[in-house]
Design a protein around this motif. Sequence first.
Motif, PDB file in Angstrom:
ATOM      1  N   LEU A 168       0.944  -1.181  -0.089  1.00 46.23           N
ATOM      2  CA  LEU A 168       0.085  -0.031   0.002  1.00 46.23           C
ATOM      3  C   LEU A 168       0.697   1.053   0.006  1.00 46.23           C
ATOM      4  O   LEU A 168       0.631   2.199  -0.745  1.00 46.23           O
ATOM      5  N   GLU A 169       1.896   1.479   0.751  1.00 47.83           N
ATOM      6  CA  GLU A 169       2.991   2.410   0.755  1.00 47.83           C
ATOM      7  C   GLU A 169       3.715   2.552  -0.543  1.00 47.83           C
ATOM      8  O   GLU A 169       3.633   3.725  -1.058  1.00 47.83           O
ATOM      9  N   THR A 170       4.100   1.401  -1.073  1.00 46.24           N
ATOM     10  CA  THR A 170       4.641   1.582  -2.596  1.00 46.24           C
ATOM     11  C   THR A 170       3.408   2.122  -3.594  1.00 46.24           C
ATOM     12  O   THR A 170       3.926   2.956  -4.357  1.00 46.24           O
ATOM     13  N   ALA A 171       2.292   1.563  -3.480  1.00 47.77           N
ATOM     14  CA  ALA A 171       1.181   2.012  -4.236  1.00 47.77           C
ATOM     15  C   ALA A 171       1.130   3.314  -4.341  1.00 47.77           C
ATOM     16  O   ALA A 171       0.920   4.199  -5.205  1.00 47.77           O
ATOM     17  N   ALA A 172       0.988   4.140  -3.046  1.00 48.32           N
ATOM     18  CA  ALA A 172       0.984   5.492  -2.899  1.00 48.32           C
ATOM     19  C   ALA A 172       1.940   6.129  -3.356  1.00 48.32           C
ATOM     20  O   ALA A 172       1.783   7.330  -3.929  1.00 48.32           O
ATOM     21  N   GLU A 173       2.964   5.806  -3.079  1.00 45.03           N
ATOM     22  CA  GLU A 173       4.396   6.334  -3.550  1.00 45.03           C
ATOM     23  C   GLU A 173       4.286   6.585  -5.202  1.00 45.03           C
ATOM     24  O   GLU A 173       4.744   7.581  -5.798  1.00 45.03           O
ATOM     25  N   LEU A 174       4.007   5.526  -5.825  1.00 39.55           N
ATOM     26  CA  LEU A 174       4.007   5.410  -7.363  1.00 39.55           C
ATOM     27  C   LEU A 174       3.055   6.079  -7.795  1.00 39.55           C
ATOM     28  O   LEU A 174       3.233   7.055  -8.962  1.00 39.55           O
ATOM     29  N   CYS A 175       1.725   6.117  -7.184  1.00 35.56           N
ATOM     30  CA  CYS A 175       0.770   6.859  -7.787  1.00 35.56           C
ATOM     31  C   CYS A 175       1.110   8.595  -7.724  1.00 35.56           C
ATOM     32  O   CYS A 175       1.005   9.183  -8.373  1.00 35.56           O
ATOM     33  N   ARG A 176       1.693   9.003  -6.733  1.00 34.80           N
ATOM     34  CA  ARG A 176       2.179  10.332  -6.348  1.00 34.80           C
ATOM     35  C   ARG A 176       3.370  10.698  -7.433  1.00 34.80           C
ATOM     36  O   ARG A 176       3.280  11.610  -8.086  1.00 34.80           O
ATOM     37  N   ARG A 177       4.172   9.675  -7.697  1.00 32.60           N
ATOM     38  CA  ARG A 177       5.268   9.968  -8.637  1.00 32.60           C
ATOM     39  C   ARG A 177       4.514  10.099 -10.185  1.00 32.60           C
ATOM     40  O   ARG A 177       5.146  10.848 -10.745  1.00 32.60           O
ATOM     41  N   GLN A 178       3.637   9.345 -10.289  1.00 35.41           N
ATOM     42  CA  GLN A 178       2.870   9.556 -11.727  1.00 35.41           C
ATOM     43  C   GLN A 178       1.844  10.233 -11.830  1.00 35.41           C
ATOM     44  O   GLN A 178       1.212  10.524 -12.922  1.00 35.41           O
ATOM     45  N   GLY A 179       1.679  11.123 -10.692  1.00 35.91           N
ATOM     46  CA  GLY A 179       0.613  12.146 -10.941  1.00 35.91           C
ATOM     47  C   GLY A 179      -0.900  11.671 -11.029  1.00 35.91           C
ATOM     48  O   GLY A 179      -1.731  12.085 -11.434  1.00 35.91           O
ATOM     49  N   SER A 180      -0.906  10.434 -10.332  1.00 32.50           N
ATOM     50  CA  SER A 180      -2.203   9.660 -10.338  1.00 32.50           C
ATOM     51  C   SER A 180      -2.848   9.690  -8.909  1.00 32.50           C
ATOM     52  O   SER A 180      -2.038   9.852  -8.056  1.00 32.50           O
ATOM     53  N   ARG A 181      -3.985   9.338  -8.751  1.00 36.35           N
ATOM     54  CA  ARG A 181      -4.654   9.409  -7.474  1.00 36.35           C
ATOM     55  C   ARG A 181      -5.070   8.178  -6.898  1.00 36.35           C
ATOM     56  O   ARG A 181      -6.018   7.625  -7.666  1.00 36.35           O
ATOM     57  N   LEU A 182      -4.627   7.514  -5.842  1.00 36.20           N
ATOM     58  CA  LEU A 182      -4.986   6.510  -5.279  1.00 36.20           C
ATOM     59  C   LEU A 182      -6.160   6.588  -4.157  1.00 36.20           C
ATOM     60  O   LEU A 182      -5.777   6.933  -3.036  1.00 36.20           O
ATOM     61  N   THR A 183      -7.430   6.742  -4.910  1.00 34.68           N
ATOM     62  CA  THR A 183      -8.551   7.208  -4.023  1.00 34.68           C
ATOM     63  C   THR A 183      -8.809   6.030  -2.964  1.00 34.68           C
ATOM     64  O   THR A 183      -8.210   5.042  -2.877  1.00 34.68           O
ATOM     65  N   PRO A 184      -9.535   6.371  -1.806  1.00 38.57           N
ATOM     66  CA  PRO A 184      -9.801   5.415  -0.923  1.00 38.57           C
ATOM     67  C   PRO A 184     -10.437   4.152  -1.316  1.00 38.57           C
ATOM     68  O   PRO A 184     -10.070   2.981  -1.009  1.00 38.57           O
ATOM     69  N   VAL A 185     -11.167   4.172  -2.526  1.00 39.50           N
ATOM     70  CA  VAL A 185     -11.811   3.024  -2.958  1.00 39.50           C
ATOM     71  C   VAL A 185     -10.603   2.107  -3.496  1.00 39.50           C
ATOM     72  O   VAL A 185     -10.637   1.047  -3.458  1.00 39.50           O
ATOM     73  N   ARG A 186      -9.866   2.783  -4.434  1.00 31.84           N
ATOM     74  CA  ARG A 186      -8.775   1.963  -5.363  1.00 31.84           C
ATOM     75  C   ARG A 186      -7.921   1.594  -4.316  1.00 31.84           C
ATOM     76  O   ARG A 186      -7.377   0.235  -4.424  1.00 31.84           O
TER      77      ARG A 186
END
Length: 162
Positions: free
Chosen positions: A23-41
């Motif tokens: 989950l931490e990796t996903a949040a960081e990856l999304c931040r770097r890619q400019g995408s949003r890891l919403t609560p549902v995602r």
Amino acid sequence: MDGIETDIPGAPHDHDACVSAALETAAELCRRQGSRLTPVRRQVLEIVWESHRPVKAYDVLARLSDHGRAAKPPTVYRALGFLIDQGLIHRIEGLNAFIGCARPNDAHTGYFLICERCRAVTEMASPRLETLLGQEAAGLGFTVKAQTVEIFGLCAACGGGR
């Protein structure tokens, strides 16, 4: 095996730390890619990672309901599509299911060993195999853009042996 890495389900590890790291990796990856890891995602990703086993979309939907979230199938499919696009999960076509990606920061080809008996899935990385398949395809005038290979058989626990 030389040049081959695997993620073996059921291998001893701290599962809570494993899910937390994903989950931490996903949040960081999304931040770097400019995408949003919403609560549902994020919750869908967490459900996919719950067992290290492939999970079907309708099982994800049921688990969301268990968590008190009244989601509809399109919501789940959109979340799964986003997670695939971000490289955070893989779709296992032969099982019509999804599994977490242990190496979302590394571009890699998905080679999946799928047990026909217990449905355990092991992701395998093999640069040699990727190169060989690319060369064979090029020899036929074909340019490979993506590869996913699903290999069905028996895992060691179900009698596949070593």
